[in-house]
Design an enzyme around this catalytic site. Structure first.
Site, PDB file in Angstrom:
ATOM      1  N   ASP A 198     -12.894  24.075 -50.142  1.00  0.00           N
ATOM      2  CA  ASP A 198     -13.621  24.046 -49.015  1.00  0.00           C
ATOM      3  C   ASP A 198     -14.053  25.559 -48.756  1.00  0.00           C
ATOM      4  O   ASP A 198     -13.629  26.526 -49.148  1.00  0.00           O
ATOM      5  CB  ASP A 198     -12.837  23.746 -47.718  1.00  0.00           C
ATOM      6  N   GLU A 222      -8.734  18.750 -48.827  1.00  0.00           N
ATOM      7  CA  GLU A 222      -9.602  20.050 -48.774  1.00  0.00           C
ATOM      8  C   GLU A 222      -8.717  21.185 -48.657  1.00  0.00           C
ATOM      9  O   GLU A 222      -7.945  21.246 -47.701  1.00  0.00           O
ATOM     10  CB  GLU A 222     -10.748  19.942 -47.878  1.00  0.00           C
ATOM     11  N   GLU A 270     -22.474  21.503 -46.719  1.00  0.00           N
ATOM     12  CA  GLU A 270     -22.015  21.013 -45.295  1.00  0.00           C
ATOM     13  C   GLU A 270     -23.253  21.579 -44.461  1.00  0.00           C
ATOM     14  O   GLU A 270     -23.815  22.540 -44.689  1.00  0.00           O
ATOM     15  CB  GLU A 270     -20.953  21.932 -45.069  1.00  0.00           C
ATOM     16  N   ASN A 297      -8.042  17.940 -44.513  1.00  0.00           N
ATOM     17  CA  ASN A 297      -7.952  19.554 -44.479  1.00  0.00           C
ATOM     18  C   ASN A 297      -6.317  19.718 -44.493  1.00  0.00           C
ATOM     19  O   ASN A 297      -5.827  19.140 -43.766  1.00  0.00           O
ATOM     20  CB  ASN A 297      -8.762  20.230 -43.495  1.00  0.00           C
TER      21      ASN A 297
END
Length: 520
Positions: free
Chosen positions: A416, A386, A473, A354
């Site tokens: 994301d 991400e 997710e 991330n």
């Protein structure tokens, strides 16, 4: 002075003595004049008259010289006083906005320290407002520092238009202080709202309509009962608490804010040490290819356990790292650890990492990523970055350049928390993504909420139509997995497959998955 001379009789006696001395001086002068005239007449043949004339002229010239010299000294003193006043003004005022500065505020504090002779009935309530601009750095990046200066000048004028110019201070950067007297609680709230409204109105600079937010904290000061700087410090704490809740908030100081700041400062100090000692570790949550059930990647998630065994939530220390500028050092360290851990996985397994929205403002972000890849030896094709939608709206042009440079190097990009940010469809149209990740908030409730289910279907259909892989997710139940398989979701992530784990456990996890697949 003796007590006698303080009485009426004593004062009369002093007056008579002074009158007598004056008469004596006058008589002495008359006697001297008579003597001088006699002297001149007797010694006139010897030039006494000329001597007296010369002395008279010399005395007159000396007197004239003294007068001129005194005038020159007075002029020099006036010039020095003006120079000192100018230097004092320069030292106590901001050269850009012309407002009093922090030094002027401190001098005001010194002049207004409480005195033991203060009358409590004359003490009045004074409110200290602390204002900090939100998003000022973006304005500087957009239109340059000259444009930022023009914005600060305009903001200072708007603040002064609300309050008295004598009670507005600029504390450097983009922070201002306003002192207002005699406000009730309702008036304080109204004034805080007016400050935010005034600051946040668009400002036209160099052909751009730029906007900034404002965070306002305020606190009352009972004049004469405490130093002014104590109330100003509490207002500053309230401002930072308001800032933590997002732009354009205002708050009055509460006792709990001081404790919160103390705890946060201690945590910040611990975080600095932890980053230096590389005490933070990446944990890894598996990404499962739903088409064949194989592990296709791991997402790196930062974890921090303090020396006393306390686990600090990522939302807490990541926020501190972003606010304090520690995020860059933390990012580089964790990415380096993760890349080296990924070298132990099979080549087809990607590392997902991330990037904070704050880091998207870093013009050296791609350079940092490439340096870490080169140092660790991990191929760029095995790294997936991400980013959230919020990171793209800060500076769309800079974000596009960063993503294009990463793509050209072979790094994949995942969007994301898809659906929770701003203008999702616009982001997909403008940028090139290899994957979109459907936020877990949709997955958790979509089976019980018909609208949520339609949204998930639409997201998956959009991904298929754009030839972009979709990741769901937060999969925690088999029924969620079953339905997502029916809808054609590509990749799954959640506790159903595995919780975040340290690097050494990822190897055990991979072995167990291989054994399970072989038995199946």
């Amino acid at each position: 002075m003796p007590v006698f001379f303080r009485s009426r009789a004593g004062r009369q006696c002093l007056s008579l003595i002074a009158l007598g001395m004056a008469l004596w001086v006058a008589g002495a002068m008359l006697e001297f004049g008579y003597w001088l005239a006699t002297f001149v007449s007797e010694f006139e043949p010897y030039g006494a008259d000329k001597l007296v004339l010369a002395l008279a002229i010399g005395g007159a010239m000396s007197f004239l010289y003294s007068v001129l010299r005194i005038a020159d000294l007075r002029k020099e003193m006036d010039q020095r006083a003006r120079a000192e006043a100018k230097a004092d003004w320069t030292a106590t005022h901001d050269h850009l906005t012309r407002l009093p500065n922090r030094y002027a505020f401190e001098r005001k504090v010194l002049r207004r320290k409480p005195s033991s002779e203060d009358d409590p009935e004359t003490i009045r309530n004074v409110t200290i407002f602390c204002i900090d601009l939100d998003g000022f750095k973006k304005v500087n990046d957009l239109i340059g520092h000259n444009g930022g200066d023009a914005l600060l000048i305009e903001v200072s004028k708007r603040i002064c238009a609300i309050g008295s110019a004598d009670s507005v201070y600029r504390f450097g950067g983009d922070e201002f202080i306003v002192i207002a007297a005699g406000f009730s609680e309702q008036q304080e709230q109204r004034f805080a709202r007016l400050l935010i409204q005034a600051v946040t109105r668009p400002v036209h600079i160099q052909g751009f309509a730029v906007e900034v937010g404002a965070s306002v904290g305020y606190e009352r000061w009972a004049e004469g009962r405490e130093p002014l700087e104590e109330a100003a410090h509490r207002a500053d704490l309230a401002m930072y608490e308001a800032k933590s809740r997002g732009p354009n908030h205002y708050l009055v100081f509460e006792a709990g804010m001081r404790e919160k700041v103390t705890v946060r400062a201690a945590l910040e100090a611990k975080l600095r040490i932890a980053i230096q000692e590389k005490a933070l570790r990446p944990f890894y949550q598996p990404l499962i290819d739903l088409r064949n059930g194989e592990v296709c990647g791991f997402e790196a998630l930062a974890r921090w356990t303090d020396r006393d065994g306390t686990s600090i939530p990522p939302t807490t220390f990541i926020a501190i790292a972003e606010e304090t500028g520690l995020i860059t050092a933390l990012f580089e360290d964790l990415l380096d650890q993760a890349c080296r851990d990924a070298l132990n996985w099979p080549d087809h397994i990607r590392l997902s990492f991330n990037v904070s929205p704050v880091q998207m403002e870093d013009k050296l972000l791609t350079t940092r990523i490439f340096q870490v890849l080169a140092g660790s030896g991990l191929k760029a094709q095995r790294l997936e970055i991400e980013i959230t939608e919020n990171a793209l709206i800060q500076d769309p042009a800079a974000a596009a350049a960063i993503l294009a440079e990463l793509h050209d190097a072979g790094v994949q990009i995942a969007l994301d928390d898809f659906g929770t940010g701003y203008s999702s469809l616009a982001q997909l149209a403008r940028y090139r993504f290899d994957k979109i990740k459907i936020d877990k908030s949709f997955i958790a409730t979509y089976r019980e909420d018909e609208r949520q289910e339609k949204i998930v279907r639409a997201m998956l259909g959009l991904g298929h139509s754009l030839n972009i892989q979709t990741t769901a997710e937060g999969i925690e139940e088999h029924r969620q997995l079953s339905h997502l398989l029916q809808l054609g979701c590509d990749i799954g992530q959640g506790y159903l497959f595995g919780k975040p784990m340290p690097a050494n456990e990822t190897l055990i996890f991979l072995e167990q998955r291989e054994k399970t697949a072989a038995v199946g």
